[in-house]
Design an enzyme around this catalytic site. Structure first.
Site, short mmCIF file in Angstrom:
data_model
loop_
_atom_site.label_atom_id
_atom_site.label_comp_id
_atom_site.label_asym_id
_atom_site.label_seq_id
_atom_site.Cartn_x
_atom_site.Cartn_y
_atom_site.Cartn_z
N ASP A 44 13.25 32.23 7.92
CA ASP A 44 12.87 33.43 7.31
C ASP A 44 11.58 33.21 6.49
OD1 ASP A 44 12.92 36.06 6.58
OD2 ASP A 44 14.40 35.63 5.17
N ASP A 47 8.70 32.74 9.47
CA ASP A 47 8.29 33.83 10.30
C ASP A 47 7.14 34.77 9.60
OD1 ASP A 47 9.98 35.05 8.76
OD2 ASP A 47 11.22 35.84 10.24
N GLY A 48 7.47 34.93 8.46
CA GLY A 48 6.39 35.73 7.85
C GLY A 48 4.92 35.06 7.58
N ARG A 52 1.36 36.37 9.31
CA ARG A 52 0.22 36.60 8.62
C ARG A 52 -0.96 35.63 9.20
NH1 ARG A 52 4.05 37.52 4.92
NH2 ARG A 52 4.37 35.33 4.10
N ASP A 65 13.37 40.54 11.73
CA ASP A 65 13.50 39.77 10.71
C ASP A 65 14.70 40.07 9.68
OD1 ASP A 65 12.68 37.72 8.77
OD2 ASP A 65 12.01 39.43 7.42
N ASP A 69 18.50 38.27 9.25
CA ASP A 69 18.97 38.19 8.08
C ASP A 69 20.28 38.65 7.91
OD1 ASP A 69 16.59 36.78 7.14
OD2 ASP A 69 15.76 38.57 6.11
#
Length: 199
Positions: A44, A47-48, A52, A65, A69
């Site tokens: 988690d 991936d963000g 970006r 996402d 979660d």
């Protein structure tokens, strides 16, 4: 390139596989299970970053996402329900609250034309702190996930370190679910307010 094959979404798929491994091994192999779940949750974080870095942000990825979660949390909470029969109902309540509050939050963000649920304005100060104070969200999620993993491991492994981590982190798990409740209230307020303005 298809959105399905964006790097952050590939990480999301790997997180789902890890959560499925946890589901399969959760009742008989605590080490594999804890590692699989932890890797899923660590994903988690990455991936963000990948979205970006590679400029691969997408609505599909955002939903993936959120769903991943909720799915992984639901798996662990369901296992904790089975492992702690005396207080199992608390884990089921937490599971239901987690799903409902995040669904309402996501829906209200779309319905009210807000850019992102983490940047949306809320009249509840605790949500403003949770989402907008630097690293607060990260610390809260880390500690609440630590609480769930140590609650799980404590059933199988009698280590002081695990118990100490569990006692330190469980209050943050409770706080996280209180925030989930406030999030549900905030999202409900926004939906009702927008509907009232239409009448």
């Amino acid at each position: 390139m298809s959105v399905y094959f964006y790097i952050p979404n590939l990480i999301g798929y790997a997180r789902v596989v890890c959560a499925l491994v946890f589901c399969y091994t959760g009742s008989f192999d605590p080490i594999v299970s804890a590692v699989a779940y932890s890797v899923s949750q660590l994903g988690d974080l990455f991936d963000g970053m990948a979205a970006r870095k590679f400029k691969q942000c997408s609505v599909f990825g955002s939903v993936l996402d959120m769903v991943t979660d909720r799915f992984s949390n639901a798996c662990l909470l369901a296992v904790l329900y089975k492992l702690y029969p005396t207080i199992g109902f608390l884990f089921l309540w937490a599971l239901a609250l987690d799903l409902c509050s995040h669904w309402y939050q996501m829906y209200s963000t779309l319905y009210c034309n807000e850019k992102h649920h983490k940047t949306a304005v809320s009249k509840y100060k605790i949500l403003e702190i949770y989402y907008k104070v630097p690293y607060m969200l990260f610390v809260m999620v880390l500690l609440s996930e630590t609480a769930m993993v140590t609650l799980y491991l404590n059933v199988f492994i009698d280590w002081f370190f695990i118990q100490a981590l569990m006692y330190v982190s469980v209050p943050f798990l409770c706080l996280k679910h209180y925030i989930n409740f406030i999030q549900l209230m905030s999202a409900s307020d926004k939906i009702i307010e927008k509907e009232s303005n239409k009448i």
